[in-house]
Design a protein around this motif. Structure first.
Motif, PDB file in Angstrom:
ATOM      1  N   TYR A  20       0.829  -1.202   0.000  1.00 33.31           N
ATOM      2  CA  TYR A  20       0.000   0.000   0.000  1.00 33.31           C
ATOM      3  C   TYR A  20       0.872   1.265   0.000  1.00 33.31           C
ATOM      4  O   TYR A  20       0.675   2.172  -0.811  1.00 33.31           O
ATOM      5  CB  TYR A  20      -0.930  -0.002   1.211  1.00 33.31           C
ATOM      6  CG  TYR A  20      -1.677   1.294   1.406  1.00 33.31           C
ATOM      7  CD1 TYR A  20      -2.802   1.583   0.647  1.00 33.31           C
ATOM      8  CD2 TYR A  20      -1.257   2.227   2.344  1.00 33.31           C
ATOM      9  CE1 TYR A  20      -3.493   2.774   0.807  1.00 33.31           C
ATOM     10  CE2 TYR A  20      -1.934   3.422   2.514  1.00 33.31           C
ATOM     11  CZ  TYR A  20      -3.052   3.689   1.748  1.00 33.31           C
ATOM     12  OH  TYR A  20      -3.719   4.874   1.920  1.00 33.31           O
ATOM     13  N   PHE A  21       1.848   1.306   0.907  1.00 31.57           N
ATOM     14  CA  PHE A  21       2.679   2.498   1.015  1.00 31.57           C
ATOM     15  C   PHE A  21       3.626   2.641  -0.169  1.00 31.57           C
ATOM     16  O   PHE A  21       3.965   3.754  -0.568  1.00 31.57           O
ATOM     17  CB  PHE A  21       3.425   2.521   2.346  1.00 31.57           C
ATOM     18  CG  PHE A  21       2.523   2.826   3.505  1.00 31.57           C
ATOM     19  CD1 PHE A  21       1.881   4.046   3.598  1.00 31.57           C
ATOM     20  CD2 PHE A  21       2.274   1.874   4.477  1.00 31.57           C
ATOM     21  CE1 PHE A  21       1.022   4.329   4.652  1.00 31.57           C
ATOM     22  CE2 PHE A  21       1.423   2.150   5.538  1.00 31.57           C
ATOM     23  CZ  PHE A  21       0.794   3.377   5.628  1.00 31.57           C
ATOM     24  N   ASN A  26       4.875   5.788  -4.919  1.00 32.74           N
ATOM     25  CA  ASN A  26       4.984   5.899  -6.369  1.00 32.74           C
ATOM     26  C   ASN A  26       4.058   6.994  -6.898  1.00 32.74           C
ATOM     27  O   ASN A  26       4.448   7.759  -7.787  1.00 32.74           O
ATOM     28  CB  ASN A  26       4.676   4.558  -7.039  1.00 32.74           C
ATOM     29  CG  ASN A  26       5.768   3.544  -6.816  1.00 32.74           C
ATOM     30  OD1 ASN A  26       6.913   3.893  -6.543  1.00 32.74           O
ATOM     31  ND2 ASN A  26       5.429   2.274  -6.922  1.00 32.74           N
ATOM     32  N   ASP A  27       2.840   7.087  -6.365  1.00 37.97           N
ATOM     33  CA  ASP A  27       1.911   8.146  -6.778  1.00 37.97           C
ATOM     34  C   ASP A  27       2.464   9.521  -6.423  1.00 37.97           C
ATOM     35  O   ASP A  27       2.393  10.459  -7.222  1.00 37.97           O
ATOM     36  CB  ASP A  27       0.544   7.958  -6.118  1.00 37.97           C
ATOM     37  CG  ASP A  27      -0.215   6.754  -6.649  1.00 37.97           C
ATOM     38  OD1 ASP A  27       0.182   6.204  -7.697  1.00 37.97           O
ATOM     39  OD2 ASP A  27      -1.205   6.358  -5.994  1.00 37.97           O
ATOM     40  N   ALA A  28       3.011   9.654  -5.221  1.00 38.42           N
ATOM     41  CA  ALA A  28       3.565  10.938  -4.785  1.00 38.42           C
ATOM     42  C   ALA A  28       4.779  11.314  -5.634  1.00 38.42           C
ATOM     43  O   ALA A  28       4.959  12.486  -5.993  1.00 38.42           O
ATOM     44  CB  ALA A  28       3.939  10.881  -3.306  1.00 38.42           C
ATOM     45  N   THR A  29       5.599  10.341  -5.970  1.00 39.74           N
ATOM     46  CA  THR A  29       6.767  10.596  -6.809  1.00 39.74           C
ATOM     47  C   THR A  29       6.336  11.066  -8.191  1.00 39.74           C
ATOM     48  O   THR A  29       6.896  12.022  -8.738  1.00 39.74           O
ATOM     49  CB  THR A  29       7.638   9.329  -6.911  1.00 39.74           C
ATOM     50  OG1 THR A  29       8.046   8.944  -5.603  1.00 39.74           O
ATOM     51  CG2 THR A  29       8.870   9.565  -7.771  1.00 39.74           C
ATOM     52  N   ALA A  30       5.327  10.427  -8.756  1.00 37.80           N
ATOM     53  CA  ALA A  30       4.826  10.835 -10.070  1.00 37.80           C
ATOM     54  C   ALA A  30       4.250  12.253 -10.012  1.00 37.80           C
ATOM     55  O   ALA A  30       4.482  13.059 -10.922  1.00 37.80           O
ATOM     56  CB  ALA A  30       3.769   9.842 -10.558  1.00 37.80           C
ATOM     57  N   ALA A  31       3.509  12.564  -8.951  1.00 28.23           N
ATOM     58  CA  ALA A  31       2.947  13.907  -8.804  1.00 28.23           C
ATOM     59  C   ALA A  31       4.056  14.949  -8.681  1.00 28.23           C
ATOM     60  O   ALA A  31       3.963  16.047  -9.256  1.00 28.23           O
ATOM     61  CB  ALA A  31       2.014  13.967  -7.597  1.00 28.23           C
ATOM     62  N   LEU A  32       5.107  14.627  -7.947  1.00 26.40           N
ATOM     63  CA  LEU A  32       6.236  15.544  -7.799  1.00 26.40           C
ATOM     64  C   LEU A  32       6.937  15.756  -9.132  1.00 26.40           C
ATOM     65  O   LEU A  32       7.272  16.886  -9.492  1.00 26.40           O
ATOM     66  CB  LEU A  32       7.217  15.009  -6.756  1.00 26.40           C
ATOM     67  CG  LEU A  32       8.461  15.845  -6.514  1.00 26.40           C
ATOM     68  CD1 LEU A  32       8.092  17.252  -6.048  1.00 26.40           C
ATOM     69  CD2 LEU A  32       9.362  15.168  -5.496  1.00 26.40           C
TER      70      LEU A  32
END
Length: 114
Positions: A20-21, A26-32
């Motif tokens: 989950y984390f 990965n989502d946060a990295t893509a958003a950044l």
């Protein structure tokens, strides 16, 4: 991660947490990465008559006067005054948005007058 035949419920739960984390990271990295790409992008989405300002008030370079004030440890009224006087911000539908690039350049300018 391949499925393992594990009979330990605690270990299974912890592995699920890791999955989950990892997905969240990965989502946060893509958003950044998207944010950084938008900040580095040339101002092709800007209106020529507005001297390079983004068309959308939600552009990643733009923040509210309150957020800008928090970042530079000044009052938000001061930020609004600087926005009008020094061009670090502009109004979108009667609400000020402050350009982080312009604010940072203004703060770094040794010749600036408060």
């Amino acid at each position: 991660m391949p499925e393992l035949d594990i009979n330990d419920p605690e270990l299974t739960a912890r592995l699920a947490d890791v999955d989950y984390f990892t997905a969240k990271l990965n989502d946060a990295t893509a958003a950044l990465r998207d944010y950084l790409a938008a900040c580095r992008a040339p101002p092709h989405a800007a209106r020529p008559q507005d001297d390079g300002w983004p068309m959308d008030a939600g552009h990643p370079d733009l923040v509210s006067p309150i957020e800008a004030a928090r970042r530079v440890a000044h009052d938000d009224d001061t930020i609004r005054r600087w926005a009008a006087a020094h061009g670090i911000g502009r109004q979108y539908r009667k609400r000020w948005r402050i350009s982080l690039r312009r604010l940072n350049a203004f703060m770094a300018d040794p010749a600036r007058k408060m």
